[in-house]
Write a protein that holds these residues in place. Structure first.
Motif, PDB file in Angstrom:
ATOM      1  N   LYS A  29       0.829  -1.221   0.000  1.00 47.78           N
ATOM      2  CA  LYS A  29       0.000   0.000   0.000  1.00 47.78           C
ATOM      3  C   LYS A  29       0.857   1.261   0.000  1.00 47.78           C
ATOM      4  O   LYS A  29       0.627   2.191  -0.776  1.00 47.78           O
ATOM      5  N   SER A  30       1.842   1.282   0.880  1.00 50.40           N
ATOM      6  CA  SER A  30       2.673   2.485   0.996  1.00 50.40           C
ATOM      7  C   SER A  30       3.557   2.656  -0.238  1.00 50.40           C
ATOM      8  O   SER A  30       3.822   3.775  -0.666  1.00 50.40           O
ATOM      9  N   SER A  31       3.990   1.529  -0.801  1.00 48.09           N
ATOM     10  CA  SER A  31       4.782   1.609  -2.040  1.00 48.09           C
ATOM     11  C   SER A  31       3.936   2.249  -3.132  1.00 48.09           C
ATOM     12  O   SER A  31       4.403   3.134  -3.850  1.00 48.09           O
TER      13      SER A  31
ATOM     14  N   SER B  10       5.115   7.617   1.798  1.00 48.96           N
ATOM     15  CA  SER B  10       4.744   6.897   3.002  1.00 48.96           C
ATOM     16  C   SER B  10       5.810   5.837   3.198  1.00 48.96           C
ATOM     17  O   SER B  10       6.278   5.242   2.232  1.00 48.96           O
ATOM     18  N   GLU B  11       6.213   5.628   4.432  1.00 51.39           N
ATOM     19  CA  GLU B  11       7.343   4.732   4.682  1.00 51.39           C
ATOM     20  C   GLU B  11       7.080   3.311   4.171  1.00 51.39           C
ATOM     21  O   GLU B  11       6.033   2.733   4.427  1.00 51.39           O
ATOM     22  N   VAL B  12       8.068   2.785   3.456  1.00 49.30           N
ATOM     23  CA  VAL B  12       7.997   1.415   2.922  1.00 49.30           C
ATOM     24  C   VAL B  12       9.040   0.582   3.645  1.00 49.30           C
ATOM     25  O   VAL B  12      10.155   1.033   3.851  1.00 49.30           O
TER      26      VAL B  12
ATOM     27  N   PHE C 171       3.393  -4.138   9.284  1.00 47.25           N
ATOM     28  CA  PHE C 171       2.869  -3.112  10.212  1.00 47.25           C
ATOM     29  C   PHE C 171       3.732  -1.857  10.232  1.00 47.25           C
ATOM     30  O   PHE C 171       3.964  -1.263  11.277  1.00 47.25           O
ATOM     31  N   THR C 172       4.243  -1.492   9.082  1.00 51.54           N
ATOM     32  CA  THR C 172       5.061  -0.280   8.982  1.00 51.54           C
ATOM     33  C   THR C 172       4.178   0.955   9.133  1.00 51.54           C
ATOM     34  O   THR C 172       4.546   1.906   9.826  1.00 51.54           O
ATOM     35  N   THR C 173       3.033   0.955   8.459  1.00 50.03           N
ATOM     36  CA  THR C 173       2.166   2.136   8.475  1.00 50.03           C
ATOM     37  C   THR C 173       1.256   2.105   9.692  1.00 50.03           C
ATOM     38  O   THR C 173       0.601   1.102   9.947  1.00 50.03           O
ATOM     39  N   GLN C 174       1.249   3.202  10.434  1.00 46.15           N
ATOM     40  CA  GLN C 174       0.456   3.274  11.666  1.00 46.15           C
ATOM     41  C   GLN C 174      -0.792   4.142  11.519  1.00 46.15           C
ATOM     42  O   GLN C 174      -1.787   3.932  12.188  1.00 46.15           O
TER      43      GLN C 174
ATOM     44  N   VAL D 149      -5.588   7.307  -0.201  1.00 43.94           N
ATOM     45  CA  VAL D 149      -5.228   7.310   1.222  1.00 43.94           C
ATOM     46  C   VAL D 149      -4.609   5.965   1.594  1.00 43.94           C
ATOM     47  O   VAL D 149      -5.258   4.921   1.507  1.00 43.94           O
ATOM     48  N   ASP D 150      -3.328   6.009   1.984  1.00 48.31           N
ATOM     49  CA  ASP D 150      -2.640   4.815   2.494  1.00 48.31           C
ATOM     50  C   ASP D 150      -3.145   4.570   3.914  1.00 48.31           C
ATOM     51  O   ASP D 150      -3.436   5.524   4.648  1.00 48.31           O
ATOM     52  N   THR D 151      -3.266   3.311   4.288  1.00 43.46           N
ATOM     53  CA  THR D 151      -3.794   3.008   5.634  1.00 43.46           C
ATOM     54  C   THR D 151      -2.918   1.971   6.324  1.00 43.46           C
ATOM     55  O   THR D 151      -2.152   1.262   5.672  1.00 43.46           O
TER      56      THR D 151
HETATM   57 MG   LIG Z   1       2.434   0.709   4.724  1.00 47.87          MG
END
Ligand SMILES: [Mg+2]
Ligand SMILES: Nc1nc2c(ncn2[C@@H]2O[C@H](COP(=O)(O)OP(=O)(O)OP(=O)(O)O)[C@@H](O)[C@H]2O)c(=O)[nH]1
Length: 328
Positions: A93-95, A105-107, A112-115, A132-134
């Motif tokens: 997702k973040s990628s 967004s951090e990859v 569980f990277t994205t908070q 929207v990244d989640t």
């Molecule tokens: Mg992520």
């Protein structure tokens, strides 16, 4: 004395009845108040509209304040539409957000990277669409505010990792969303649902198609879900199939673009008016200004299925790409 309400008023009243949120109701009521015939026969009704407006405004003030955790999931909608990315940990997702929008967004290789949700704007032709990244779905815990973020979206994009049993991931996502009383709708009409349920147009995206054997997994996944959902493979990392992805995202939004022009001038094709499919000329006028919908007499249309400059009335269904000259 009879009220003699005009068709325009009844149309506005219908909009009011169909409005879901308080701001939408206020907007519709404003139109009703502006166009209601002002004579003795409507005096009582006008009084009722006024007090209804006062109540709605009060309701808006009284909104419960939400906690900080929830606040983070309250992402302000920007651009033509808001599309929420969902998927299990590490699905990419973040990628995708970082590669296809202006945001990053951090990859990371670990899950569980994205908070917290992170919005970004994706350009598609003359539109900006918000993605929207989640955070990833977790079996045992749902952040407060997450279900609302999903419910308020215009559409969902589900990211499935093609290197890790996408059919199983899809089953988990279907179950999790169903627990939140959210029904994902791929193809076909939006079904009518029980009270408390929300339905959202959904696109399935198989990610990491650059990896060896991923396309084999994609074929199986696709044959499983293709009757019910639009599906396509991408590689977020290698930016593969992004043009197709943008088109598919636009498709599931069920929106159309029209352009307005001033008599004697060329239309500005860089500034589309965004409308739901099935909108009428009156909706075009309303989206510009509420006075316009009141004063609208007719329009001239250039575009699909019409000869240039054809005159149409307020109930005319507008089409993608129509150029419209409003006459008030
Ligand atoms: Mg992520
Ligand atoms: N080969 C390949 N790897 C990818 C692709 N997309 C993402 N990855 C890798 O998959 C891992 C997870 O990517 P993220 O973008 O952090 O995934 P995420 O879904 O945001 O993960 P969470 O935030 O933990 O839910 C990283 O190591 C990425 O480099 C892709 O298209 N191809």
């Amino acid at each position: 004395m009879p009220a003699n309400l005009t068709p325009q008023y009844l149309e506005a009243e219908l909009k009011f009845k169909q409005a879901k949120t308080t701001p939408e109701k206020i907007k519709a009521l404003e139109v009703m108040m502006a166009i209601i015939p002002k004579h003795k026969g409507t005096e009582k009704l006008r009084g009722q509209l006024k007090s209804r407006m006062a109540k709605l405004k009060e309701e808006l003030q009284k909104r419960p304040t939400i906690g900080r955790a929830e606040q983070a999931f309250n992402i302000k909608r920007e651009g033509a539409a808001q599309v929420v990315l969902l998927g299990l940990p590490n699905s990419g997702k973040s990628s995708l957000l970082s590669q296809i929008t202006n945001a990053s967004s951090e990859v990371a290789e670990y899950p569980f990277t994205t908070q917290k949700p992170i919005p970004g704007m994706m350009k598609f032709e003359n539109l900006q669409i918000q993605l929207v990244d989640t955070p990833p779905f977790q079996m045992d815990h749902i952040e407060p505010g997450f279900p609302n973020l999903i419910r308020n979206a215009d559409a969902l994009l589900l990211l499935l990792d093609l290197t890790d049993d996408p059919i199983f991931q899809m089953e988990i996502l279907l179950e999790e969303l169903s627990n939140m009383r959210i029904k994902m709708v791929g193809k076909g009409p939006i079904p009518s649902l029980e009270v408390g349920w929300a339905s959202l147009r959904t696109l399935l995206v198989g990610n990491k198609c650059d990896v060896k054997n991923a396309m084999g997994a994609y074929q199986r996944f696709e044959s499983h879900f293709r009757d019910t959902f639009p599906i396509l493979p991408i590689s977020a990392k290698e930016r593969m199939n992004f043009d197709e992805l943008k088109k598919e995202i636009y498709q599931i939004l069920d929106i159309i673009r029209v352009y307005t022009k001033i008599p004697g001038k060329e239309p500005d094709l860089t500034e589309p008016v965004i409308l739901k499919k099935g909108s009428t000329l009156a909706d075009v006028a309303l989206s510009i200004h509420k006075d316009f919908v009141v004063k609208l007499r007719y329009a001239k249309i250039w575009g699909s299925g019409k000869f240039d400059g054809q005159m149409v009335k307020r109930d005319y269904l507008v089409n993608e790409g129509d150029v419209i000259e409003l006459h008030i």
